[in-house]
Design an enzyme around this catalytic site. Structure first.
Site, PDB file in Angstrom:
ATOM      1  N   GLY A 285       4.466   2.751   2.082  1.00  0.00           N
ATOM      2  CA  GLY A 285       5.673   3.075   1.320  1.00  0.00           C
ATOM      3  C   GLY A 285       6.170   1.876   0.521  1.00  0.00           C
TER       4      GLY A 285
ATOM      5  N   SER B 241       0.832  -1.194   0.000  1.00  0.00           N
ATOM      6  CA  SER B 241       0.000   0.000   0.000  1.00  0.00           C
ATOM      7  C   SER B 241       0.871   1.249   0.000  1.00  0.00           C
ATOM      8  CB  SER B 241      -0.944   0.004   1.193  1.00  0.00           C
ATOM      9  OG  SER B 241      -0.277   0.523   2.317  1.00  0.00           O
ATOM     10  N   LYS B 242       0.345   2.277  -0.605  1.00  0.00           N
ATOM     11  CA  LYS B 242       1.098   3.524  -0.727  1.00  0.00           C
ATOM     12  C   LYS B 242       1.406   4.077   0.665  1.00  0.00           C
ATOM     13  CE  LYS B 242       1.369   7.785  -3.207  1.00  0.00           C
ATOM     14  NZ  LYS B 242       1.113   8.866  -2.261  1.00  0.00           N
ATOM     15  N   ARG B 243       0.462   3.887   1.555  1.00  0.00           N
ATOM     16  CA  ARG B 243       0.597   4.404   2.916  1.00  0.00           C
ATOM     17  C   ARG B 243       1.860   3.860   3.596  1.00  0.00           C
ATOM     18  NH1 ARG B 243      -1.254   2.130   7.078  1.00  0.00           N
ATOM     19  NH2 ARG B 243      -2.470   0.687   5.839  1.00  0.00           N
TER      20      ARG B 243
END
Ligand code: GLU
Length: 466
Positions: free
Chosen positions: A243, A239-241
């Protein structure tokens, strides 16, 4: 049949690593078969839409070196065409108006929940002769098959069957006349001549719903390949969150596009035990049978190994150019100077052999870009004690006397000083390294000194022993 694959990302503002792999596989399959890859932006979510988000996807593809055929298609721009198909289905009796109110739908939902059914709409307007209520803008629903089962022969998942009772009469056109996503995808894929849909397996369920529309229109189903997810190194969803999930991040971490492509390829596809696969080989070998069926875990060691390999293979001048943005902002101007670029290029063979990423290479190469006064790290400062400075002072005199300032002459001079003073060579080289690089580690010093040149070398020594 000419193969037409597609890359239809939703513009989220970044290129998710899974999307990058999807693009690569579609591109490779198109190239392998002598076909085409079309590119569509699924930009119907207008609330979140931005040109910058579209550009991020284009940048990602360009960085990976993946091109597409024809113009970029905007899904949003095709909404009238999507609506037209919905009306065509309506006319053909394959779809129908539904006038249910939100309350009625809620009631059906509750009932289905209580009965444990997957679908909730009770199809009350399907084949209904009832008079439509006044003033209600209807939605258009597709007639899904009522019994039997549907099967796809997926290139990755194999044969997948669902019972048709799992498929509801889904809405294809909302009451405001806007198409739903499933309709837009099907119509676009059809109109763009797509023959092969290779996408993430999170879309597998959509496939059966989309096929209802395809069947109703009498269109040919594309061939499918639903690829498993890519998992993080800890086995969780990327997930982008957290990283490390977007192409932009890997770019910033100093990975080369060719290493990323090779890594992403190997992450979801195999060709025997081959690990290093050039683009040319990838095009030659890529097939759908080689796509792996289980989710792959991100492995930084493997990616680093590939990146180190591709850094070694890369053209020196290209690396010099790629390196610039990785220097500290205060050095970027200088890094663009022709003289500094020449220095970097001359040092490239050593830099290449020592670097796993461009970030690391920029750290190693920074001393070639810097000038006096050089910043010193603690270890370097320690090497410049009284003994070190005394040694450098003598060395400076001997360097000054040199007419030719070459690797061999420099080495000879350093060795001679060691012999004459009875010191170990290290006692000269360590403070010298500190003076010239501000660090206690660096690529081969004799060569670096030649590259820096006599004037710069003497200036750095003089500053260090000031
Ligand atoms: N826009 C979808 C996504 O970004 C892709 C849909 C598809 O491949 O059919 O996940």
């Amino acid at each position: 049949m000419t193969v037409v694959t597609r890359f239809p990302p939703s513009p989220t503002g970044f290129m998710h690593i899974g999307n990058a792999r999807t693009a690569l596989f579609n591109w490779l399959y198109a190239k392998h078969t002598g076909g085409k890859m079309v590119f569509r932006i699924e930009d119907t979510d207008r609330a979140r839409h931005s040109e910058a988000a579209v550009q991020a996807i284009i940048n990602g593809l360009t960085w990976l070196g993946l091109d597409w055929d024809g113009d970029i298609v905007s899904q949003f721009a095709r909404k009238d065409r999507h609506a037209e198909v919905a009306h065509e289905l309506l006319k053909a009796g394959k779809a129908y108006y539904c006038y249910c109110s939100p309350e009625e739908l809620e009631e059906m939902r509750e009932k289905a929940k209580a009965e444990g059914r997957a679908t909730f709409y009770d199809r009350r307007w399907r084949d209904s002769k009832a008079t439509p209520p006044e003033g209600v803008q209807p939605v258009i629903r597709i007639k899904a098959p009522l019994e039997g089962s549907s099967t796809i022969h997926d290139h990755v998942q194999g044969e997948v069957t669902v019972q048709n009772e799992q498929l509801d009469d889904m809405i294809i056109l909302r009451s405001d006349g806007t198409p739903v996503y499933q309709l837009a995808v099907v119509v676009d894929d059809h109109d763009m001549g797509v023959t092969h849909v290779l996408r993430g397996d999170d879309h597998l369920n959509n496939t059966f719903r989309q096929n209802v529309i395809i069947e109703a229109m009498g269109w040919k189903q594309p061939q499918y390949g639903h690829m498993p997810m890519i998992l993080s190194d800890d086995g969780s969803k990327m997930s982008k969150r957290k990283g490390g999930a977007t192409l932009e991040e890997f770019q910033a971490m100093g990975y080369l596009p060719e290493a990323m492509c090779n890594y992403l390829l190997r992450l979801g596809w195999s060709h025997g035990d081959d690990e290093i696969i050039s683009r040319q080989q990838a095009i030659e070998w890529f097939d759908l049978d080689g796509i792996v069926k289980s989710p792959a875990r991100w492995d930084y060691d493997k990616l680093n190994h590939l990146n180190a390999h591709y850094i070694k293979e890369a053209d020196d001048a290209r690396l010099v150019e790629l390196l610039t943005p990785f220097f500290d902002p205060s050095l970027r101007g200088a890094a663009g100077d022709a003289a500094i670029q020449t220095r970097l290029k001359s040092m490239m063979p050593e830099l290449k052999s020592r670097s796993v990423t461009l970030v690391q290479m920029a750290e190693e190469a920074a001393f070639l870009v810097k000038s006096v006064p050089l910043d010193m790290n603690e270890a370097a400062a320690k090497l410049l004690d009284a003994d070190g400075k005394a040694m450098l002072s003598q060395l400076s005199e001997r360097f000054s006397a040199l007419d030719v300032f070459t690797h061999d002459k420099i080495e000879e001079t350093c060795r001679a000083l060691a012999t004459d003073t009875g010191a170990k060579l290290g006692k000269i080289m360590m403070p010298l390294r500190a003076a010239l690089t501000g660090r206690d580690k660096s690529p081969s010093l004799f060569h670096a000194i030649e590259i820096l040149g006599k004037e710069e070398t003497l200036a750095r020594i003089s500053y260090a022993i000031r």
